[in-house]
Enzyme design. Structure first.
Site, PDB file in Angstrom:
ATOM      1  N   MET A  31      -4.441  44.057  20.523  1.00  0.00           N
ATOM      2  CA  MET A  31      -5.499  43.084  20.594  1.00  0.00           C
ATOM      3  C   MET A  31      -4.943  41.676  20.434  1.00  0.00           C
ATOM      4  O   MET A  31      -5.235  41.005  19.451  1.00  0.00           O
ATOM      5  CB  MET A  31      -6.539  43.331  19.514  1.00  0.00           C
ATOM      6  CG  MET A  31      -7.150  44.695  19.509  1.00  0.00           C
ATOM      7  SD  MET A  31      -8.209  44.846  20.926  1.00  0.00           S
ATOM      8  CE  MET A  31      -8.813  46.478  20.668  1.00  0.00           C
ATOM      9  N   PRO A  32      -4.122  41.188  21.330  1.00  0.00           N
ATOM     10  CA  PRO A  32      -3.577  39.845  21.183  1.00  0.00           C
ATOM     11  C   PRO A  32      -4.650  38.761  21.250  1.00  0.00           C
ATOM     12  O   PRO A  32      -5.578  38.826  22.051  1.00  0.00           O
ATOM     13  CB  PRO A  32      -2.622  39.715  22.371  1.00  0.00           C
ATOM     14  CG  PRO A  32      -2.343  41.108  22.808  1.00  0.00           C
ATOM     15  CD  PRO A  32      -3.567  41.888  22.491  1.00  0.00           C
ATOM     16  N   HIS A  33      -4.502  37.781  20.370  1.00  0.00           N
ATOM     17  CA  HIS A  33      -5.352  36.599  20.382  1.00  0.00           C
ATOM     18  C   HIS A  33      -4.448  35.377  20.371  1.00  0.00           C
ATOM     19  O   HIS A  33      -3.509  35.304  19.574  1.00  0.00           O
ATOM     20  CB  HIS A  33      -6.269  36.564  19.155  1.00  0.00           C
ATOM     21  CG  HIS A  33      -7.011  35.271  19.043  1.00  0.00           C
ATOM     22  ND1 HIS A  33      -8.030  34.929  19.902  1.00  0.00           N
ATOM     23  CD2 HIS A  33      -6.857  34.234  18.198  1.00  0.00           C
ATOM     24  CE1 HIS A  33      -8.479  33.722  19.568  1.00  0.00           C
ATOM     25  NE2 HIS A  33      -7.783  33.276  18.542  1.00  0.00           N
TER      26      HIS A  33
END
Length: 77
Positions: free
Chosen positions: A1-3
């Site tokens: 879940m890269p942000h």
């Protein structure tokens, strides 16, 4: 879940420029982390130049310098 949160000096990006920026980032992130583009979030956070040191340099660059994958050319001390 890269942000990804991009803090930047205020600049009005027209919708096409913003879309190109975000799509380019999402493409690179999905490739590097081998994730679906539906898992990537991107925030664009304008920071006034007068607040840059207090909101970015000290908390993000100086205090967390061990996390920097690339250092800026200016002093972060």
């Amino acid at each position: 879940m890269p942000h990804v949160n991009i803090k930047h000096f205020p600049r009005d990006l027209d919708p096409e420029a913003q879309k190109a920026l975000v799509e380019g980032l999402v493409g690179l992130i999905t490739q590097a982390f081998d994730v679906s583009e539906t898992t990537v979030s991107v925030a664009l956070e304008p920071v006034e130049p007068a607040a840059w040191r207090d909101r970015v340099v000290l908390p993000e660059l100086h205090n967390r310098s061990d996390l920097l994958a690339r250092r800026p050319a200016y002093d972060i001390a």
